[in-house]
Design a protein around this motif. Sequence first.
Motif, mmCIF file in Angstrom:
data_model
loop_
_atom_site.group_PDB
_atom_site.id
_atom_site.type_symbol
_atom_site.label_atom_id
_atom_site.label_comp_id
_atom_site.label_asym_id
_atom_site.label_seq_id
_atom_site.Cartn_x
_atom_site.Cartn_y
_atom_site.Cartn_z
ATOM 1 N N TYR A 176 0.815 -1.217 0.000
ATOM 2 C CA TYR A 176 0.000 0.000 0.000
ATOM 3 C C TYR A 176 0.847 1.264 0.000
ATOM 4 C CZ TYR A 176 -2.740 3.872 1.768
ATOM 5 O OH TYR A 176 -3.303 5.108 1.928
ATOM 6 N N ALA A 177 0.355 2.299 -0.684
ATOM 7 C CA ALA A 177 0.886 3.649 -0.600
ATOM 8 C C ALA A 177 -0.254 4.611 -0.920
ATOM 9 C CB ALA A 177 2.038 3.860 -1.563
ATOM 10 N N PRO A 178 -0.201 5.841 -0.439
ATOM 11 C CA PRO A 178 -1.275 6.797 -0.749
ATOM 12 C C PRO A 178 -1.505 6.992 -2.246
ATOM 13 C CG PRO A 178 0.029 7.606 1.084
ATOM 14 C CD PRO A 178 0.734 6.376 0.576
ATOM 15 N N ARG A 179 -0.391 7.076 -3.038
ATOM 16 C CA ARG A 179 -0.534 7.114 -4.497
ATOM 17 C C ARG A 179 -0.419 5.668 -4.976
ATOM 18 N NH1 ARG A 179 1.585 6.441 -10.064
ATOM 19 N NH2 ARG A 179 -0.570 5.882 -10.412
ATOM 20 N N MET A 180 -1.560 5.001 -4.877
ATOM 21 C CA MET A 180 -1.578 3.555 -5.073
ATOM 22 C C MET A 180 -1.412 3.190 -6.547
ATOM 23 S SD MET A 180 -1.596 0.875 -3.338
ATOM 24 C CE MET A 180 -1.284 -0.709 -4.071
ATOM 25 N N LEU A 211 1.460 -3.244 -10.748
ATOM 26 C CA LEU A 211 2.650 -3.957 -10.299
ATOM 27 C C LEU A 211 2.237 -5.368 -9.890
ATOM 28 C CD1 LEU A 211 4.067 -1.013 -8.203
ATOM 29 C CD2 LEU A 211 5.022 -1.854 -10.348
ATOM 30 N N THR A 212 3.094 -6.319 -10.122
ATOM 31 C CA THR A 212 2.721 -7.739 -10.104
ATOM 32 C C THR A 212 1.864 -8.151 -8.909
ATOM 33 O OG1 THR A 212 4.785 -8.227 -11.263
ATOM 34 C CG2 THR A 212 3.614 -10.085 -10.288
ATOM 35 N N ALA A 213 2.402 -8.039 -7.700
ATOM 36 C CA ALA A 213 1.658 -8.522 -6.534
ATOM 37 C C ALA A 213 0.410 -7.688 -6.282
ATOM 38 C CB ALA A 213 2.568 -8.512 -5.295
ATOM 39 N N ASN A 214 0.499 -6.375 -6.533
ATOM 40 C CA ASN A 214 -0.637 -5.492 -6.280
ATOM 41 C C ASN A 214 -1.812 -5.799 -7.200
ATOM 42 O OD1 ASN A 214 1.112 -4.312 -4.495
ATOM 43 N ND2 ASN A 214 1.242 -2.345 -5.535
ATOM 44 N N ILE A 215 -1.526 -5.941 -8.497
ATOM 45 C CA ILE A 215 -2.625 -6.183 -9.437
ATOM 46 C C ILE A 215 -3.207 -7.581 -9.242
ATOM 47 C CG2 ILE A 215 -1.189 -7.014 -11.360
ATOM 48 C CD1 ILE A 215 -3.107 -5.469 -13.219
ATOM 49 N N MET A 216 -2.372 -8.547 -8.892
ATOM 50 C CA MET A 216 -2.896 -9.874 -8.604
ATOM 51 C C MET A 216 -3.847 -9.830 -7.416
ATOM 52 S SD MET A 216 0.282 -12.516 -9.067
ATOM 53 C CE MET A 216 0.982 -12.935 -10.664
ATOM 54 N N THR A 217 -3.500 -9.048 -6.410
ATOM 55 C CA THR A 217 -4.360 -8.934 -5.227
ATOM 56 C C THR A 217 -5.693 -8.303 -5.584
ATOM 57 O OG1 THR A 217 -2.399 -8.711 -3.825
ATOM 58 C CG2 THR A 217 -4.509 -8.050 -2.867
ATOM 59 N N ALA A 218 -5.656 -7.248 -6.382
ATOM 60 C CA ALA A 218 -6.899 -6.587 -6.788
ATOM 61 C C ALA A 218 -7.796 -7.542 -7.561
ATOM 62 C CB ALA A 218 -6.578 -5.352 -7.624
ATOM 63 N N HIS A 219 -7.233 -8.293 -8.478
ATOM 64 C CA HIS A 219 -8.027 -9.256 -9.252
ATOM 65 C C HIS A 219 -8.566 -10.374 -8.358
ATOM 66 C CE1 HIS A 219 -7.720 -8.241 -13.586
ATOM 67 N NE2 HIS A 219 -6.705 -7.495 -13.165
ATOM 68 N N ASP A 266 -3.532 -17.586 -1.588
ATOM 69 C CA ASP A 266 -3.593 -18.070 -0.201
ATOM 70 C C ASP A 266 -3.967 -16.955 0.762
ATOM 71 O OD1 ASP A 266 -2.929 -20.643 -0.936
ATOM 72 O OD2 ASP A 266 -0.794 -20.439 -0.432
ATOM 73 N N GLU A 267 -3.331 -15.792 0.605
ATOM 74 C CA GLU A 267 -3.558 -14.693 1.553
ATOM 75 C C GLU A 267 -4.941 -14.080 1.397
ATOM 76 O OE1 GLU A 267 -1.748 -13.949 4.070
ATOM 77 O OE2 GLU A 267 -0.144 -15.343 3.548
ATOM 78 N N VAL A 268 -5.419 -13.967 0.179
ATOM 79 C CA VAL A 268 -6.754 -13.405 -0.045
ATOM 80 C C VAL A 268 -7.814 -14.335 0.524
ATOM 81 C CG1 VAL A 268 -8.460 -12.834 -1.822
ATOM 82 C CG2 VAL A 268 -6.112 -11.976 -2.018
ATOM 83 N N CYS A 269 -7.617 -15.626 0.362
ATOM 84 C CA CYS A 269 -8.546 -16.603 0.939
ATOM 85 C C CYS A 269 -8.513 -16.528 2.462
ATOM 86 C CB CYS A 269 -8.186 -17.996 0.459
ATOM 87 S SG CYS A 269 -9.292 -19.297 1.071
ATOM 88 N N ALA A 270 -7.309 -16.468 3.032
ATOM 89 C CA ALA A 270 -7.162 -16.421 4.494
ATOM 90 C C ALA A 270 -7.719 -15.132 5.092
ATOM 91 C CB ALA A 270 -5.682 -16.563 4.865
ATOM 92 N N ALA A 271 -7.725 -14.049 4.303
ATOM 93 C CA ALA A 271 -8.197 -12.758 4.820
ATOM 94 C C ALA A 271 -9.658 -12.810 5.219
ATOM 95 C CB ALA A 271 -7.977 -11.668 3.777
ATOM 96 N N LYS A 272 -10.412 -13.722 4.628
ATOM 97 C CA LYS A 272 -11.820 -13.907 4.992
ATOM 98 C C LYS A 272 -12.000 -15.170 5.833
ATOM 99 C CE LYS A 272 -14.092 -10.443 3.173
ATOM 100 N NZ LYS A 272 -14.947 -9.546 3.996
ATOM 101 N N ALA A 330 2.474 -7.632 2.201
ATOM 102 C CA ALA A 330 1.904 -6.622 1.306
ATOM 103 C C ALA A 330 0.480 -6.984 0.909
ATOM 104 C CB ALA A 330 2.781 -6.480 0.063
ATOM 105 N N VAL A 331 0.254 -8.262 0.608
ATOM 106 C CA VAL A 331 -1.087 -8.710 0.218
ATOM 107 C C VAL A 331 -2.057 -8.538 1.386
ATOM 108 C CG1 VAL A 331 -2.473 -10.667 -0.571
ATOM 109 C CG2 VAL A 331 -0.170 -10.309 -1.493
ATOM 110 N N ARG A 332 -1.615 -8.897 2.579
ATOM 111 C CA ARG A 332 -2.487 -8.741 3.751
ATOM 112 C C ARG A 332 -2.840 -7.276 3.979
ATOM 113 N NH1 ARG A 332 0.575 -13.249 5.798
ATOM 114 N NH2 ARG A 332 2.179 -11.874 6.643
ATOM 115 N N ASP A 333 -1.860 -6.394 3.839
ATOM 116 C CA ASP A 333 -2.130 -4.957 4.009
ATOM 117 C C ASP A 333 -3.178 -4.480 3.008
ATOM 118 O OD1 ASP A 333 -0.219 -4.864 5.998
ATOM 119 O OD2 ASP A 333 1.347 -3.969 4.746
ATOM 120 N N LEU A 334 -3.049 -4.919 1.763
ATOM 121 C CA LEU A 334 -4.007 -4.498 0.743
ATOM 122 C C LEU A 334 -5.387 -5.086 1.006
ATOM 123 C CD1 LEU A 334 -1.832 -4.720 -2.502
ATOM 124 C CD2 LEU A 334 -2.607 -2.652 -1.322
#
Length: 348
Positions: free
Chosen positions: A175-179, A183-191, A253-259, A301-305
């Motif tokens: 995460y950053a304010p100007r998100m 970028l690889t991990a970020n866009i994968m997390t969003a999808h 894995d992290e997106v699944c675990a987040a819920k 990073a994924v958990r933060d997002l």
Amino acid sequence: MKCLVLGGCGYIGSWMVPFLLADGHKVTVVDLQWFGDGFLPRSGDNDNLRVVKADIRDLPKMRELLAGVDAVIHLAGVSNDHSCQLDEALSTSINYEAFEPLVIASKAAGVQRFIFASSSSVYGASDSMDVREDHPVNGLTLYAKYKAACEPILFRHQTPEFVCTILRPATVCGYAPRMRFDLTANIMTAHAVQKGEITVFGGEQRRAHLHMKDMTDCYRVLLKAHPEKIAGQIFNVGCQNFKVSEIAEIVADEVCAAKEGLRPRPAIKTMPSTDNRSYSVNSDKIMDALGFVPRFTIADAVRDLCVKFAIGMFKDALTNPRFTNIKQLVDQGFAVQDSLASFRQARY
């Protein structure tokens, strides 16, 4: 120190600048603000912060802003690989032609240290599983080629009074304010969060990653380091080297675990890719020289997002062009071309 952060309204700068202020530095940010201006505290809210909308190609303006500066952190440029291809003339003028005049002006102004953000993408494609700083550069894109071309230019101007340092960061995530969601991990997390599916292009390419918090801490360390430890040095800085397909598995894995397992694990779909960039960087040198060791991971990073998505942020992550550099530049293409036109006749 009195620091001049070029490109400080961007993805890295928007997270880093508040920490530089907290460390007691006086910071002037220079940025064309193509992606907006609401990512930093307002100048009037902190006496030690000044935000200037300016172009690094405007040499008279840069000479004015360099007066009294102790350290320059050069983050500015047309970023990333795809964005650079949009307009080769624009990318050349900002990412390459403006570089040496700026270095010369910094040295003439009495700047004591100049930190240049290069990129681990200068390595291009390498079969080595242990790419160190002396590995041959082989940039496969315009962006990477200009990063590599600027490095020796900087070191030509190195003196005991003008300490020059180059960072070759891995792909930054988190995460950053100007998100950024390009970028690889970020866009994968969003999808994964918003579509329940991750598309992997290729998958066998190896990428080094670095958490945003560690990227920021690295710059903070460089500002405090003894000049003899960083003068004329190139440092890789990364944390984890994984195949793109492995990063997708971490994200799923992290997106699944987040819920807490209530969300189905995102599906992973693989598609062909013509992107051959692949490298595994070794960052032992910066650990040995400065004691810098990254503390965070891609999973962090994924958990933060996921937390940000859970509280309703970034609902338009996949549709709003402001989260993707190339889309934002295309959307305001006329303004970008206009910006270049006024500098076509400039001679430094």
